[in-house]
Design an enzyme around this catalytic site. Structure first.
Site, PDB file in Angstrom:
ATOM      1  CE  LYS A 158      49.015  31.583  39.189  1.00  0.00           C
ATOM      2  NZ  LYS A 158      49.725  32.221  38.091  1.00  0.00           N
TER       3      LYS A 158
HETATM    4  C1  LIG Z   1      49.832  33.327  32.461  1.00  0.00           C
HETATM    5  C2  LIG Z   1      49.129  34.278  33.365  1.00  0.00           C
HETATM    6  N1  LIG Z   1      48.120  35.003  32.883  1.00  0.00           N
HETATM    7  C3  LIG Z   1      47.464  35.890  33.652  1.00  0.00           C
HETATM    8  C4  LIG Z   1      47.812  36.091  34.975  1.00  0.00           C
HETATM    9  C5  LIG Z   1      47.060  37.062  35.815  1.00  0.00           C
HETATM   10  O1  LIG Z   1      46.221  36.379  36.717  1.00  0.00           O
HETATM   11  P1  LIG Z   1      45.859  36.998  38.127  1.00  0.00           P
HETATM   12  O2  LIG Z   1      45.277  38.333  37.865  1.00  0.00           O
HETATM   13  O3  LIG Z   1      44.865  36.057  38.710  1.00  0.00           O
HETATM   14  O4  LIG Z   1      47.111  37.069  38.901  1.00  0.00           O
HETATM   15  C6  LIG Z   1      48.874  35.348  35.514  1.00  0.00           C
HETATM   16  C7  LIG Z   1      49.279  35.516  36.913  1.00  0.00           C
HETATM   17  O5  LIG Z   1      48.890  34.770  37.762  1.00  0.00           O
HETATM   18  C8  LIG Z   1      49.536  34.423  34.692  1.00  0.00           C
HETATM   19  O6  LIG Z   1      50.560  33.701  35.182  1.00  0.00           O
END
Ligand SMILES: Cc1ncc(COP(=O)(O)O)c(C=O)c1O
Length: 313
Positions: A158
């Site tokens: 991330k």
């Molecule tokens: C690109 C992306 N995909 C998916 C998610 C969903 O991830 P999470 O459920 O861990 O927040 C996020 C958010 O963090 C994101 O930025």
């Protein structure tokens, strides 16, 4: 709305005033996007603040750092303890917690090994992300932008830089009157939204793209998968062709920000006549029951924050 400052930000093991958490413009991260981060929700439960799946978020931050060869001197549990303490000190709940790892002020060249690493954690007040999403459903489009190609920018990390792609998807969607865009991967299969994972329901089975389709391994995605198993709803991780969204019985997003948000149309083709479908509704019911504290925390997803005085926004 600009973010409302809190009292403290955690930086490299210390709590500092919000205003002091500044960076030099020539920091590596400003020039080359070298930041890794997390987004975590802390819910106001009847018994007090509780952070959702904080251990898993801390682990994903460490995993992101590992992919980018950044050594973090704090363990997963030390990061968790710092987040709990920050929420306690700032007395803001519900809130959003934002841990950040970045390459700071050192040499200006691309080589990241010549810049120091800083770890920050901030928290702040935050409401619902996709507006009226969770109750009514949102209108989305397929983006003309693809998600990151495999072996270019790793989507399991991330990283702040990944969100340049997300920004293109989001801006295009908003400019064209949609709430959000869904990106396909470089092979044309459904990947995810600009900041959410995606689920499709058809004939009683829930489908979601596997991690190989350039998605983030969402913690909410994992929660939805676990809830489906628990509720006896068949769930398959498989590649999803674009047109499956047009003939789906239900489509929904998952994410820390979006929580579980129903999608009521894709490219102006309505999903379930614009109504939130039964499987989405039952997953929302279970999810919001757990996070709001009206149902039991049967998966141990919540970490309580000890507070001896009422917290307020
Ligand atoms: C690109 C992306 N995909 C998916 C998610 C969903 O991830 P999470 O459920 O861990 O927040 C996020 C958010 O963090 C994101 O930025």
């Amino acid at each position: 709305m600009p973010v409302k400052p809190t009292e403290k930000i955690w930086r490299n093991g210390e709590f500092i005033p919000w205003e002091d958490a500044t960076l030099h413009v020539m920091s590596h991260v400003v020039n080359y996007g070298s930041a890794l981060f997390e987004g975590i929700r802390c819910y106001a439960q009847p018994k007090g603040p509780a952070i959702f799946r904080v251990h898993e978020h801390a682990q994903r931050l460490l995993d992101s750092a590992k992919i980018y060869r950044i050594e973090i001197e704090y363990s997963r549990e030390e990061l968790v303890a710092a987040m709990v303490e920050l929420v306690r000190l700032n007395r803001i709940c519900p809130c959003y917690i934002r841990p950040l790892v970045l390459r700071g002020y050192g040499e200006v060249g691309v080589n990241p090994f010549k810049s120091p690493t800083d770890v920050y954690i901030a928290n702040y007040e935050w409401g619902r992300y996709l507006g009226h999403g969770s109750t009514e459903g949102v209108d989305v489009c397929i983006s003309s932008w693809n998600r990151l190609a495999p072996n270019t920018m790793p989507t399991l990390a991330k990283a702040g830089a990944n969100y340049m792609n997300s920004q293109l998807i989001k801006m295009e969607a908003i400019t064209n009157g949609y709430v959000e865009g869904i990106a396909l991967d470089v092979n044309g299969y459904v990947s995810e939204g600009s900041g959410e994972n995606l689920f499709v329901v058809r004939q009683g089975t829930v489908y979601t793209p596997p991690l190989g389709n350039s998605v983030l391994a969402g913690i909410t995605r994992d929660s939805v998968i676990k809830l489906c198993h628990d509720l006896g709803i068949p769930l398959v991780e498989q590649m999803i062709p674009r047109e499956m969204l047009y003939i789906a019985d239900e489509v929904f997003f998952s994410g820390t920000a979006a929580e579980i948000t129903a999608i009521r149309s894709v490219d102006k083709i309505s999903v379930n006549r614009g109504l939130t479908g039964p499987i989405t509704k039952s997953l929302q019911h279970e999810f919001f029951g757990i996070v709001n504290g009206t149902g039991p925390d049967r998966f141990n997803w919540l970490t309580p924050v000890p507070v001896n005085q009422p917290v307020g926004v």
